[in-house]
Design a protein around this motif. Structure first.
Motif, short mmCIF file in Angstrom:
data_model
loop_
_atom_site.label_atom_id
_atom_site.label_comp_id
_atom_site.label_asym_id
_atom_site.label_seq_id
_atom_site.Cartn_x
_atom_site.Cartn_y
_atom_site.Cartn_z
N PHE A 110 -39.60 -26.23 3.15
CA PHE A 110 -38.97 -27.49 2.77
C PHE A 110 -39.98 -28.49 2.21
N ALA A 111 -40.78 -28.02 1.27
CA ALA A 111 -41.76 -28.90 0.62
C ALA A 111 -41.04 -29.92 -0.25
N GLU A 112 -41.36 -31.20 -0.09
CA GLU A 112 -40.69 -32.26 -0.84
C GLU A 112 -40.95 -32.13 -2.34
N ALA A 113 -42.16 -31.70 -2.71
CA ALA A 113 -42.46 -31.56 -4.13
C ALA A 113 -41.55 -30.53 -4.79
N GLU A 114 -41.25 -29.47 -4.07
CA GLU A 114 -40.37 -28.43 -4.61
C GLU A 114 -38.94 -28.94 -4.71
N LEU A 115 -38.52 -29.76 -3.77
CA LEU A 115 -37.18 -30.34 -3.84
C LEU A 115 -37.04 -31.23 -5.07
N GLU A 116 -38.04 -32.02 -5.36
CA GLU A 116 -37.96 -32.87 -6.55
C GLU A 116 -37.95 -32.04 -7.83
N ARG A 117 -38.68 -30.95 -7.82
CA ARG A 117 -38.66 -30.04 -8.97
C ARG A 117 -37.26 -29.44 -9.13
#
Length: 438
Positions: A112-119
């Motif tokens: 659940f990495a936030e950077a991946e969610l924004e991507r």
């Protein structure tokens, strides 16, 4: 079908269809819930969660996970529908343990990495922008939204720009905790694997999940929206249109479900059916013309689909309405019934010709709660459909009065003629093609 079925730990079903023809194993880890459980105002949440889990398995980066899967000689993906979420993998037999370890990381240990969610959010918004160029997709989106009204089936699995922008990481983590539970899972294995090994692998994965009850979405069947309604999706400079006409259809528990399936095969279920012959072969208005009766856990919609030139849109709609009227009042013929039943019996063989297809039918039966013997007794039940039953099912299930007509085209060019082509029109609306359904 000969696939075995058994209930394992925590009530999870394990379906197995063994075939040693090739050293390959395919598997599905399915959740009995889908986008119907998206939180209010957050359509697209389940799809985003699924992709977020896949890209952060075990706390690793997406490219690392992809490299690991490639090194195993496998493939792994996921699919979300309103009622289901299915993770699917295929791999050479010797690498099965490795791919299932990655699957366990996806399900039990997403980073659940936030950077991946924004991507993911940016990618989803770009996908939604691209869909504006897909007239067929636009038609289906607005048809679904208007034919189901307030029912959750009306929502898009992908979501809308505003809903996707609204979804936050904490929302998805809460959804994850709600739906990823052993009691909510079904396993299906096919290919070079036997039942004891399949059950052992399923048990290993289940043991890594947090126990908890399977969620109940508590959703009823959609309700009929009365009257003939027109939704014209206005898109500039369209020389071709997309037309969908329909209303509520059938459900597998209906006693006349397969009888209607046979009648629809005659009407618009194949390339040689009535719709294609009248619309395409005789008049050349549309390359294809079909009618469909999809199934799901709740009642789905019946629809007719054509895509004529703008100047042919109004007469094509008029013809389809006349054909539906004729189907209801005159029915199908004895000759058409015989042809449809033979066609369906013969074509069913192609639904059973591989181990993955056979176990896939069992998985569908479990996920959608289909009646016992829905597929195993299919041929006998099709053969038993009588002419009277087929024609009665059309009258019972397909309404001429409660219909939605959805047209994607240029309103200024076709709006008046399209409205005039629909007798007893109760309401009409023109919506911009880039508007969000509301």
């Amino acid at each position: 079908m000969t696939a075995a079925q058994q209930t394992g730990r925590a009530g999870a079903e394990v379906l197995v269809e063994t075939s040693h023809a090739l050293p390959l194993v395919s598997f599905s880890v399915a959740l009995k819930t889908g986008s119907l459980l998206d939180p209010p105002g957050m359509s697209g949440a389940t799809r985003m969660l699924t992709r977020w889990m896949r890209r952060t398995a075990g706390g690793r980066e997406a490219q690392v996970i992809d490299t690991e899967i490639d090194a195993l000689g496998g493939a792994f993906g996921a699919d979300v529908s309103p009622s289901t979420l299915v993770f699917q993998g295929t791999v050479i037999t010797r690498s099965l343990d490795g791919l299932l370890r990655i699957t366990a990381d996806v399900l039990a240990r997403p980073g659940f990495a936030e950077a991946e969610l924004e991507r993911l959010r940016r990618e989803t918004l770009a996908e939604l922008t691209e869909t504006l160029d897909d007239d067929r997709g636009l038609g289906r989106r607005w048809f679904r939204h208007r034919v189901f009204g307030e029912h959750p089936y009306a929502r898009s699995v992908t979501g809308t720009a505003s809903s996707v922008a609204r979804i936050q990481g904490d929302d998805l983590k809460a959804l994850y905790r709600r739906i990823v539970r052993p009691e909510n899972l079904i396993f299906a294995f096919s290919g070079d694997i036997d039942r004891p090994r399949a059950e052992a692998l399923a048990a290993q994965l289940l043991a890594q999940l947090t126990p908890g009850p399977a969620p109940d979405d508590g959703i009823d069947h959609p309700a009929v929206i009365p009257g003939r309604r027109l939704t014209l999706v206005d898109k500039p400079d369209r020389t071709q249109t997309q037309i969908l006409i329909g209303g509520l259809g059938t459900h597998p528990t209906d006693p006349d479900h397969l009888a209607l399936h046979v009648a629809n095969t005659v009407f618009g279920g194949t390339f040689t059916a009535r719709l294609t012959q009248e619309v395409r072969a005789k008049r050349g208005w549309s390359y294809g013309a079909y009618s469909s009766l999809p199934i799901d856990r709740r009642r789905q919609a019946f629809s007719m689909w054509t895509f004529p030139k703008a100047e042919d849109a109004a007469p094509c709609i008029s013809l389809e309405l006349d054909m539906l009227h004729a189907l209801r009042t005159k029915g199908i013929t004895k000759k058409e019934l015989s042809w449809a039943k033979k066609y369906l019996v013969r074509s069913h063989a192609f639904a059973l010709d591989t181990a993955s297809k056979r176990v896939g039918l069992l998985l569908d039966s479990a996920l959608y709660g289909l009646p016992a013997g829905y597929y195993t007794d299919y041929i006998e039940r099709i053969k038993a459909v009588s002419l009277e039953a087929a024609n009665a099912s059309v009258v019972e299930r397909l309404s001429e009065d409660d219909l939605l007509i959805t047209v994607v085209g240029t309103a200024g060019q076709i709006g008046d003629t399209v409205k005039a082509a629909i007798p007893r029109l109760a309401s009409s609306e023109v919506v911009p093609y880039d508007a969000e359904p509301s």
